[in-house]
Design a protein around this motif. Structure first.
Motif, short mmCIF file in Angstrom:
data_model
loop_
_atom_site.label_atom_id
_atom_site.label_comp_id
_atom_site.label_asym_id
_atom_site.label_seq_id
_atom_site.Cartn_x
_atom_site.Cartn_y
_atom_site.Cartn_z
N VAL A 234 3.43 2.38 4.29
CA VAL A 234 3.20 3.50 5.21
C VAL A 234 2.40 3.03 6.42
CG1 VAL A 234 2.07 5.76 5.48
CG2 VAL A 234 3.29 5.22 3.36
N LEU A 235 1.35 2.24 6.15
CA LEU A 235 0.50 1.74 7.23
C LEU A 235 1.28 0.80 8.15
CD1 LEU A 235 -2.22 1.44 8.62
CD2 LEU A 235 -2.89 -0.21 6.85
N THR A 236 2.09 -0.07 7.57
CA THR A 236 2.89 -1.00 8.37
C THR A 236 3.85 -0.24 9.28
OG1 THR A 236 2.79 -2.72 6.67
CG2 THR A 236 4.58 -2.88 8.26
N ARG A 237 4.46 0.81 8.76
CA ARG A 237 5.38 1.61 9.56
C ARG A 237 4.67 2.21 10.78
NH1 ARG A 237 6.73 5.06 5.99
NH2 ARG A 237 5.61 6.89 6.77
N HIS A 238 3.45 2.72 10.57
CA HIS A 238 2.68 3.27 11.68
C HIS A 238 2.33 2.19 12.71
CE1 HIS A 238 2.10 7.43 10.63
NE2 HIS A 238 1.72 7.12 9.39
N CYS A 239 1.95 1.02 12.22
CA CYS A 239 1.60 -0.09 13.13
C CYS A 239 2.78 -0.48 14.00
CB CYS A 239 1.09 -1.29 12.33
SG CYS A 239 -0.51 -1.05 11.52
N LYS A 240 3.97 -0.54 13.38
CA LYS A 240 5.18 -0.88 14.13
C LYS A 240 5.49 0.19 15.18
CE LYS A 240 7.46 -3.74 10.63
NZ LYS A 240 8.61 -3.85 9.69
N GLN A 241 5.34 1.46 14.80
CA GLN A 241 5.60 2.56 15.73
C GLN A 241 4.66 2.51 16.92
OE1 GLN A 241 5.23 6.07 13.29
NE2 GLN A 241 7.29 5.89 12.42
N CYS A 242 3.42 2.09 16.67
CA CYS A 242 2.41 2.04 17.73
C CYS A 242 2.47 0.74 18.54
CB CYS A 242 1.02 2.19 17.13
SG CYS A 242 0.72 3.78 16.34
N GLY A 243 3.19 -0.25 18.02
CA GLY A 243 3.24 -1.54 18.70
C GLY A 243 1.93 -2.30 18.62
N ILE A 244 1.21 -2.15 17.50
CA ILE A 244 -0.07 -2.83 17.32
C ILE A 244 0.03 -3.84 16.18
CG2 ILE A 244 -1.40 -0.86 18.18
CD1 ILE A 244 -1.99 -0.07 15.30
N SER A 245 -1.01 -4.62 15.97
CA SER A 245 -1.03 -5.62 14.91
C SER A 245 -0.78 -4.96 13.55
CB SER A 245 -2.39 -6.32 14.87
OG SER A 245 -2.71 -6.88 16.13
N GLU A 246 0.04 -5.61 12.74
CA GLU A 246 0.34 -5.07 11.41
C GLU A 246 -0.72 -5.55 10.42
OE1 GLU A 246 4.39 -5.82 10.23
OE2 GLU A 246 5.12 -5.45 12.27
N ILE A 247 -1.39 -4.62 9.78
CA ILE A 247 -2.44 -4.96 8.82
C ILE A 247 -2.20 -4.22 7.51
CG2 ILE A 247 -4.17 -5.38 10.63
CD1 ILE A 247 -5.38 -2.63 9.85
N SER A 248 -2.92 -4.64 6.48
CA SER A 248 -2.86 -3.98 5.18
C SER A 248 -3.93 -2.90 5.10
CB SER A 248 -3.08 -5.01 4.06
OG SER A 248 -4.40 -5.53 4.16
N ILE A 249 -3.91 -2.15 4.02
CA ILE A 249 -4.94 -1.12 3.84
C ILE A 249 -6.32 -1.77 3.72
CG2 ILE A 249 -4.84 -0.99 1.31
CD1 ILE A 249 -4.97 2.05 3.69
N HIS A 250 -6.37 -2.98 3.14
CA HIS A 250 -7.64 -3.71 3.07
C HIS A 250 -8.07 -4.16 4.46
CE1 HIS A 250 -10.82 -5.57 0.74
NE2 HIS A 250 -10.68 -6.68 1.43
N GLY A 251 -7.08 -4.38 5.32
CA GLY A 251 -7.38 -4.73 6.71
C GLY A 251 -8.10 -3.62 7.44
#
Length: 308
Positions: A234-251
């Motif tokens: 879910v978090l990765t999908r949001h990061c891709k949509q925003c065009g920002i660095s892809e991180i994990s929930i621990h990130g």
């Protein structure tokens, strides 16, 4: 009197029995899993070795073979788990001398670990992209972790009763057993039991979200089993949509800590907020950030002194 060599059990079998007797039911499941993994490695590395044959040389060879595929810290943990069983074998007269004495711990060179985190602009962009509906969902979960720096298991265990909106505080006193059968578990360590101050936005949003929810039931846990990968997706999908660095929930936890450090919050305060056992843990984890801040401090010191 020492046991006869012929009657001496195989080392990996003795270790398995020792784990069952001394560790089963006394340690967390995650820790138990590490002991069981150690057992598998002994069986793989020394399947024919008997307890009575445990000399310093034999033991060192086990460590050396293990170290070929593991980093030094992992090898040290392996050694500590074996040593507990071996010292008990020594006490029981199964061996004559301590084979772990003066053991040399080797290991592969650690890979450079780059902590992934978002900068303030990226985090702001991520939060603006979240779908905060009227019902709890993973987007709400992402927001809470970003704003508090909680561990994944801690955030899963949060119940409505943990919020103290009047004092703008959130109590961390338990974790959720998402790797096992579910249910509440103790925190990682004593320092992890803490109260986290929350901002007014979290107060307003969550006071509405949890209205009518059972006081002592987890907000984000449903009937189906939870996987860390589900939330990460879910978090990765949001990061891709925003065009920002892809991180994990621990990130997000790293993001929270790094933003506080860059904002000038002391290491001691960040350590307490994260629930670290000591400031040393915080310093080691965020060494690159601390060094960057020290460079800025040097510039500030020079500018201040040159103005005198």
């Amino acid at each position: 009197m020492l046991n006869n060599t012929n009657n001496s059990p195989l080392f990996y079998e003795y270790y398995a029995q020792w784990v069952d007797v001394y560790k089963k039911g006394a340690i967390r499941e995650a820790t138990m899993a590490k002991y069981l993994m150690t057992q598998k490695w002994i069986q793989k590395l020394a399947p024919e070795l008997k307890v009575s044959e445990l000399t310093r040389t034999a033991y060192q060879q086990i460590l050396n073979d293990y170290a070929k595929e593991h980093e030094r810290q992992t090898t040290l943990d392996f050694h500590h788990q074996l040593k507990g069983a071996i010292l008990d074998a020594l006490d029981e007269g199964m061996i004559e001398r301590d084979p772990t004495r003066k053991a040399i711990i080797k290991g592969k060179t650690p890979r450079a670990k780059k902590i992934k985190y978002l900068n303030q602009f990226e985090l702001h962009t991520l939060i603006a992209n979240l779908d905060l509906s009227e019902e709890p969902n993973w987007d709400w979960f992402i927001l809470l972790v970003a704003k508090t720096g909680m561990r994944f298991s801690e955030a899963l265990a949060i119940t409505p009763s943990d919020f103290d909106f009047a004092r703008q505080a959130l109590s961390i006193s338990k974790t959720w057993d998402y790797k096992g059968e579910g249910g509440f578990l103790p925190t990682k360590n004593r320092s992890s039991v803490r109260k986290i101050q929350i901002d007014w936005q979290i107060v307003v949003k969550f006071s509405e979200l949890i209205k009518g929810l059972p006081e002592d039931e987890p907000i984000f846990v449903g009937e189906s089993k939870i996987y860390n990968s589900t939330v990460n997706d879910v978090l990765t999908r949001h990061c891709k949509q925003c065009g920002i660095s892809e991180i994990s929930i621990h990130g997000l936890r790293h993001t929270h800590a790094s933003l506080l450090l860059f904002a000038g919050v002391s290491i001691a305060s960040v350590a307490r907020r994260l629930g670290h056992a000591s400031m040393t843990t915080t310093q080691k984890t965020y060494l690159h950030i601390i060094q960057e801040l020290e460079n800025k401090d040097v510039d500030l010191i020079m500018r201040t002194l040159s103005g005198l």
